[in-house]
Design a protein around this motif. Structure first.
Motif, mmCIF file in Angstrom:
data_model
loop_
_atom_site.group_PDB
_atom_site.id
_atom_site.type_symbol
_atom_site.label_atom_id
_atom_site.label_comp_id
_atom_site.label_asym_id
_atom_site.label_seq_id
_atom_site.Cartn_x
_atom_site.Cartn_y
_atom_site.Cartn_z
ATOM 1 N N TYR A 1 -0.413 -18.016 -2.518
ATOM 2 C CA TYR A 1 -1.852 -18.044 -2.806
ATOM 3 C C TYR A 1 -2.225 -17.291 -4.089
ATOM 4 O O TYR A 1 -3.353 -16.833 -4.245
ATOM 5 C CB TYR A 1 -2.650 -17.503 -1.605
ATOM 6 C CG TYR A 1 -2.205 -18.104 -0.310
ATOM 7 C CD1 TYR A 1 -2.299 -19.483 -0.095
ATOM 8 C CD2 TYR A 1 -1.635 -17.325 0.690
ATOM 9 C CE1 TYR A 1 -1.856 -20.059 1.084
ATOM 10 C CE2 TYR A 1 -1.189 -17.887 1.880
ATOM 11 C CZ TYR A 1 -1.305 -19.262 2.061
ATOM 12 O OH TYR A 1 -0.846 -19.826 3.225
ATOM 13 N N SER B 1 -3.119 -13.619 0.912
ATOM 14 C CA SER B 1 -4.532 -13.355 0.623
ATOM 15 C C SER B 1 -5.319 -13.426 1.917
ATOM 16 O O SER B 1 -4.833 -13.930 2.936
ATOM 17 C CB SER B 1 -5.079 -14.358 -0.383
ATOM 18 O OG SER B 1 -5.176 -15.648 0.197
ATOM 19 N N ALA C 1 -4.501 -16.904 -9.917
ATOM 20 C CA ALA C 1 -5.877 -16.785 -10.401
ATOM 21 C C ALA C 1 -5.908 -16.495 -11.903
ATOM 22 O O ALA C 1 -4.974 -15.916 -12.465
ATOM 23 C CB ALA C 1 -6.610 -15.687 -9.644
ATOM 24 N N PRO D 1 -9.624 -10.603 -10.424
ATOM 25 C CA PRO D 1 -8.547 -10.978 -9.500
ATOM 26 C C PRO D 1 -7.478 -9.897 -9.402
ATOM 27 O O PRO D 1 -7.085 -9.284 -10.394
ATOM 28 C CB PRO D 1 -7.979 -12.263 -10.122
ATOM 29 C CG PRO D 1 -9.114 -12.828 -10.910
ATOM 30 C CD PRO D 1 -9.860 -11.642 -11.453
ATOM 31 N N ASP E 1 -6.311 -17.294 -4.967
ATOM 32 C CA ASP E 1 -7.046 -16.167 -4.401
ATOM 33 C C ASP E 1 -6.789 -14.861 -5.156
ATOM 34 O O ASP E 1 -7.650 -13.984 -5.203
ATOM 35 C CB ASP E 1 -6.678 -15.967 -2.934
ATOM 36 C CG ASP E 1 -7.559 -16.772 -1.988
ATOM 37 O OD1 ASP E 1 -8.558 -17.344 -2.449
ATOM 38 O OD2 ASP E 1 -7.241 -16.826 -0.787
ATOM 39 N N TRP E 2 -5.575 -14.716 -5.713
ATOM 40 C CA TRP E 2 -5.236 -13.498 -6.455
ATOM 41 C C TRP E 2 -4.324 -13.867 -7.606
ATOM 42 O O TRP E 2 -3.981 -15.035 -7.786
ATOM 43 C CB TRP E 2 -4.596 -12.456 -5.525
ATOM 44 C CG TRP E 2 -3.262 -12.830 -4.936
ATOM 45 C CD1 TRP E 2 -3.001 -13.787 -3.997
ATOM 46 C CD2 TRP E 2 -1.997 -12.231 -5.244
ATOM 47 N NE1 TRP E 2 -1.665 -13.825 -3.694
ATOM 48 C CE2 TRP E 2 -1.026 -12.882 -4.437
ATOM 49 C CE3 TRP E 2 -1.595 -11.208 -6.097
ATOM 50 C CZ2 TRP E 2 0.320 -12.537 -4.475
ATOM 51 C CZ3 TRP E 2 -0.243 -10.860 -6.136
ATOM 52 C CH2 TRP E 2 0.696 -11.527 -5.332
ATOM 53 N N SER F 1 -9.846 -11.733 -1.881
ATOM 54 C CA SER F 1 -10.209 -12.778 -2.848
ATOM 55 C C SER F 1 -11.624 -12.616 -3.390
ATOM 56 O O SER F 1 -11.924 -13.096 -4.485
ATOM 57 C CB SER F 1 -10.073 -14.153 -2.190
ATOM 58 O OG SER F 1 -10.903 -14.243 -1.039
ATOM 59 N N ASP F 2 -12.511 -11.938 -2.650
ATOM 60 C CA ASP F 2 -13.910 -11.824 -3.071
ATOM 61 C C ASP F 2 -14.125 -10.583 -3.939
ATOM 62 O O ASP F 2 -14.910 -9.689 -3.608
ATOM 63 C CB ASP F 2 -14.836 -11.805 -1.857
ATOM 64 C CG ASP F 2 -14.513 -10.679 -0.883
ATOM 65 O OD1 ASP F 2 -13.398 -10.116 -0.980
ATOM 66 O OD2 ASP F 2 -15.380 -10.355 -0.046
#
Length: 307
Positions: free
Chosen positions: A149, A120, A152, A97, A127-128, A92-93
């Protein structure tokens, strides 16, 4: 029902070589599977054999767990097979995305004991991106898949945007799963689609079946989020599913986008259970369990709508 019988054969075709439901879940590097790499799974001149199956010449095969740190594209004419028990974790970071863009074909052949999982690292909605299929994607099978999740918002550098898929402007997130080839076929069976920030599924073309799936906790109060969002160009049977806590609608059905090229959608929905849906988004208070608009004429039989 004829459509279910016809397209469900994709499950049998994709699974003919499976001889076991076990797999080793050590991490692999998915970026070895690309046009420029030397991995045997890309462009092999022989039938590709893993511990549990044989695959056609030129297939991509993911046999073990992997963590994605950037988007993956499946080229046109290429098929990616993901074996039972494999978990794909999206970081996620990242600046852009992560998306899985399927320009070719995708076969996720999970089992009840060993599902294929897309998740994720922090397990938070948005998150994605999601699984975004291209206009030449001929076949997709999601069997016993846990997909969560996603949703994005893409950037102009995102794989889906670069391939002119789903969005022409950056104005919100992508769905967890999107299919758009009017002449393509897809199966979603026995899947758990949950905790995605926008639409769980979005269809702008294709012949498909969605059955024995659970859709739970989709959308957000600001942008909304449907469990099953269908536009023109589709022929769908949707049966025996449970849809719970969809933000805007369980079903949002429309013939928007119809033209001389794109046929009107034909859709039958039966034996589905819809619970606690349509709690509405803040922007325009729009929402309901079943939302019909723009010349759509679906067939609904024996569905339960509650709360």
């Amino acid at each position: 029902m004829k459509l279910i019988n016809k397209i469900a054969c994709l499950l049998a075709v994709a699974a003919t070589a499976l001889v076991s439901a076990s797999c080793e879940n050590d991490n692999i590097n998915p970026y070895e599977y690309n046009n420029n790499g030397g991995n045997q799974n890309q462009g092999s001149t022989e039938v590709l054999t893993t511990k549990i199956a044989e695959y056609p010449v030129g297939s991509l095969v993911w046999t073990k767990d992997t963590t994605l740190t950037e988007s993956v594209e499946i080229p046109v004419g290429t098929s990616l097979y993901i074996e039972p028990g494999v978990t794909v974790t999206c970081k996620s970071d990242v600046q852009v995305p992560i998306e899985i863009v399927v320009l070719g074909n995708l076969y996720c052949m999970g089992t009840a004991e060993h599902p294929v999982t897309f998740t994720s690292d922090t397990k938070k909605p948005e998150d994605w991106g999601g699984i975004i299929c291209g206009y030449n994607s001929e076949e997709v099978v999601l069997n016993h898949v846990d997909l969560a999740y996603a949703g994005a918002t893409p950037t102009e550098s995102s794989a889906s945007f670069q391939n002119h898929l789903f969005k022409s402007t950056i104005d919100g997130g992508v769905p967890a799963f999107h299919f758009c080839n009017v002449n393509g076929k897809f199966v979603m069976a026995n899947c758990f689609i949950h905790d995605n920030y926008n639409d769980q599924t979005y269809f702008t073309g294709g012949q498909g079946v969605i059955y024995n799936c659970i859709f739970a906790d989709s959308g957000n109060a600001t942008d909304g989020g449907e469990a099953i969002n269908v536009k023109a160009g589709c022929k769908l049977d949707i049966a025996n599913n449970i849809i719970y806590n969809a933000c805007t609608n369980a079903f949002k059905l429309s013939n928007a986008g119809n033209s001389e090229i794109i046929p009107l959608t034909q859709l039958a929905a039966y034996n589905n259970t819809i619970v606690n849906c349509g709690w509405r988004r803040a922007k325009n208070k729009k929402g309901g369990s079943i939302w019909l608009e723009k010349a759509i004429a679906p067939t609904f039989v024996n569905n339960l709508v509650y709360d």
